[in-house]
Design a protein around this motif. Structure first.
Motif, PDB file in Angstrom:
ATOM      1  N   PHE A 196       5.229   1.553  10.360  1.00 19.45           N
ATOM      2  CA  PHE A 196       5.287   2.630   9.387  1.00 19.45           C
ATOM      3  C   PHE A 196       5.793   3.875  10.119  1.00 19.45           C
ATOM      4  CE2 PHE A 196       2.095  -0.268   7.802  1.00 19.45           C
ATOM      5  CZ  PHE A 196       2.281  -0.280   6.428  1.00 19.45           C
ATOM      6  N   PHE A 197       6.767   4.568   9.531  1.00 19.81           N
ATOM      7  CA  PHE A 197       7.274   5.773  10.202  1.00 19.81           C
ATOM      8  C   PHE A 197       7.773   6.772   9.162  1.00 19.81           C
ATOM      9  CE2 PHE A 197      10.666   2.656   9.989  1.00 19.81           C
ATOM     10  CZ  PHE A 197      11.793   3.365   9.607  1.00 19.81           C
ATOM     11  N   ASN A 198       8.102   7.985   9.637  1.00 13.99           N
ATOM     12  CA  ASN A 198       8.411   9.116   8.753  1.00 13.99           C
ATOM     13  C   ASN A 198       7.290   9.313   7.733  1.00 13.99           C
ATOM     14  OD1 ASN A 198      10.795   9.199  10.174  1.00 13.99           O
ATOM     15  ND2 ASN A 198      12.090   8.485   8.496  1.00 13.99           N
ATOM     16  N   GLY A 199       6.054   9.122   8.191  1.00 17.02           N
ATOM     17  CA  GLY A 199       4.907   9.144   7.298  1.00 17.02           C
ATOM     18  C   GLY A 199       4.353  10.538   7.077  1.00 17.02           C
ATOM     19  N   TYR A 200       3.922  10.795   5.855  1.00 17.44           N
ATOM     20  CA  TYR A 200       3.291  12.068   5.485  1.00 17.44           C
ATOM     21  C   TYR A 200       2.173  11.777   4.502  1.00 17.44           C
ATOM     22  CZ  TYR A 200       2.450  16.650   3.458  1.00 17.44           C
ATOM     23  OH  TYR A 200       1.839  17.811   3.018  1.00 17.44           O
ATOM     24  N   PHE A 201       1.092  12.569   4.557  1.00 17.81           N
ATOM     25  CA  PHE A 201       0.011  12.425   3.583  1.00 17.81           C
ATOM     26  C   PHE A 201      -0.622  13.778   3.305  1.00 17.81           C
ATOM     27  CE2 PHE A 201      -2.154  12.173   7.652  1.00 17.81           C
ATOM     28  CZ  PHE A 201      -3.310  12.910   7.448  1.00 17.81           C
ATOM     29  N   GLU A 202      -1.197  13.878   2.139  1.00 19.61           N
ATOM     30  CA  GLU A 202      -2.066  15.002   1.809  1.00 19.61           C
ATOM     31  C   GLU A 202      -3.086  14.513   0.802  1.00 19.61           C
ATOM     32  OE1 GLU A 202       0.296  17.553  -1.531  1.00 19.61           O
ATOM     33  OE2 GLU A 202       1.074  17.746   0.523  1.00 19.61           O
ATOM     34  N   ALA A 203      -4.308  15.053   0.911  1.00 19.24           N
ATOM     35  CA  ALA A 203      -5.387  14.526   0.091  1.00 19.24           C
ATOM     36  C   ALA A 203      -6.505  15.535  -0.067  1.00 19.24           C
ATOM     37  CB  ALA A 203      -5.944  13.249   0.723  1.00 19.24           C
ATOM     38  N   ASP A 204      -7.324  15.316  -1.083  1.00 18.44           N
ATOM     39  CA  ASP A 204      -8.587  16.025  -1.202  1.00 18.44           C
ATOM     40  C   ASP A 204      -9.513  15.523  -0.091  1.00 18.44           C
ATOM     41  OD1 ASP A 204      -7.585  17.175  -3.520  1.00 18.44           O
ATOM     42  OD2 ASP A 204      -8.513  15.680  -4.818  1.00 18.44           O
ATOM     43  N   LEU A 205     -10.237  16.444   0.522  1.00 18.76           N
ATOM     44  CA  LEU A 205     -11.217  16.088   1.561  1.00 18.76           C
ATOM     45  C   LEU A 205     -12.605  16.266   1.007  1.00 18.76           C
ATOM     46  CD1 LEU A 205     -11.772  15.235   4.490  1.00 18.76           C
ATOM     47  CD2 LEU A 205     -11.690  17.658   5.120  1.00 18.76           C
ATOM     48  N   GLU A 206     -13.308  15.152   0.813  1.00 22.68           N
ATOM     49  CA  GLU A 206     -14.642  15.185   0.254  1.00 22.68           C
ATOM     50  C   GLU A 206     -15.693  15.216   1.360  1.00 22.68           C
ATOM     51  OE1 GLU A 206     -15.057  12.714  -3.499  1.00 22.68           O
ATOM     52  OE2 GLU A 206     -13.380  11.697  -2.522  1.00 22.68           O
ATOM     53  N   ILE A 207     -16.758  15.952   1.117  1.00 25.46           N
ATOM     54  CA  ILE A 207     -17.869  16.010   2.077  1.00 25.46           C
ATOM     55  C   ILE A 207     -18.894  14.963   1.659  1.00 25.46           C
ATOM     56  CG2 ILE A 207     -19.583  17.469   3.193  1.00 25.46           C
ATOM     57  CD1 ILE A 207     -16.694  18.401   3.576  1.00 25.46           C
ATOM     58  N   PHE A 208     -19.187  14.040   2.575  1.00 30.49           N
ATOM     59  CA  PHE A 208     -20.103  12.939   2.284  1.00 30.49           C
ATOM     60  C   PHE A 208     -21.322  13.053   3.173  1.00 30.49           C
ATOM     61  CE2 PHE A 208     -21.462   8.475   3.031  1.00 30.49           C
ATOM     62  CZ  PHE A 208     -21.841   8.165   1.736  1.00 30.49           C
ATOM     63  N   THR A 209     -22.494  12.990   2.573  1.00 31.59           N
ATOM     64  CA  THR A 209     -23.749  13.074   3.305  1.00 31.59           C
ATOM     65  C   THR A 209     -24.432  11.735   3.315  1.00 31.59           C
ATOM     66  OG1 THR A 209     -24.032  15.389   2.652  1.00 31.59           O
ATOM     67  CG2 THR A 209     -25.978  14.240   3.469  1.00 31.59           C
ATOM     68  N   VAL A 210     -24.757  11.224   4.488  1.00 30.79           N
ATOM     69  CA  VAL A 210     -25.424   9.933   4.630  1.00 30.79           C
ATOM     70  C   VAL A 210     -26.904  10.101   4.343  1.00 30.79           C
ATOM     71  CG1 VAL A 210     -25.943   8.008   6.183  1.00 30.79           C
ATOM     72  CG2 VAL A 210     -23.723   9.185   6.330  1.00 30.79           C
ATOM     73  N   GLY A 211     -27.440   9.200   3.544  1.00 35.11           N
ATOM     74  CA  GLY A 211     -28.870   9.203   3.287  1.00 35.11           C
ATOM     75  C   GLY A 211     -29.282  10.145   2.172  1.00 35.11           C
TER      76      GLY A 211
END
Length: 211
Positions: A196-211
């Motif tokens: 895979f090359f010339n790759g780009y991404f953007e996304a929502d970043l969710e905060i996840f709490t364990v437990g």
């Protein structure tokens, strides 16, 4: 909801893997954004991109355009960010659909950008700026195919361009070569070497709490 629960279950599996020490060098600039298509290879599949509800990824897979849905989670207690690229065998999204995953894990450590070599193992040192990447396909709970990043050649890197916790955003670039690990499997959608090359991404970043 089922897809979200599956992603959380996948994260639990990923974090339960054995921790192994690795050494990874960081560079001021590492991802070639204008790599040329060199392969004329055939005999591989490009799956469907899905709904891309929480972001998108795009790249060239061997020699064809590739897109994926993406989810990104910061696991707060462990200070780890996990990015998951996912594609689907059919245009329909359902639990037993054959899917391909690329998963990326790294310690956040209060950085907002960085450039890292991609490795197959996750570090034990939480202060290190290291990245693990995996590539596999599944059908439901069954793993069909597995690939490991090629660590012999210096051509697999991740560049984080931005991490914005206030607005919940993450973006970056990537290039990576994978080598087939599971040579005896019932389904084969890829060649022994997948780049895979010339790759780009953007996304929502969710905060996840364990437990």
């Amino acid at each position: 909801m089922n897809n979200y629960i599956f992603c959380i279950s996948l994260l639990v599996v990923l974090f339960s893997c054995q921790h192994e020490s690795i050494q990874t060098r960081t560079l001021p600039s590492c991802v070639n954004t204008q790599e040329r298509i060199m392969s004329r290879d055939t005999g591989f599949s490009v799956f469907n991109k899905g709904l891309q509800e929480k972001g998108y990824a795009q790249a060239i897979k061997i020699n064809k355009p590739w897109e994926a849905s993406i989810s990104a989670i910061l696991i707060q207690e462990q200070d780890i960010i996990v990015i998951i690229f996912k594609t689907y065998y059919t245009t329909e999204i359902y639990a037993n659909n054959i899917s391909e995953y690329i998963t990326i894990e790294f310690f956040y450590n209060k950085i907002d950008k960085g450039c890292f070599r991609l490795e197959k193992n996750r570090p034990t040192d939480s202060s290190a700026q290291l990245v693990r990447i995996r590539y596999f396909s599944t059908q439901g709970d069954l793993t069909i195919d597995r690939y490991l990043v090629d660590e012999e050649n210096d051509d697999s890197y991740l560049e984080i361009e931005n991490i914005d916790l206030e607005n919940g955003k993450i973006s970056g670039r990537f290039m990576v070569t994978f080598l087939r690990e599971s040579v005896h499997t019932p389904y084969t959608f890829n060649r022994p070497i997948v780049r895979f090359f010339n790759g780009y991404f953007e996304a929502d970043l969710e905060i996840f709490t364990v437990g």
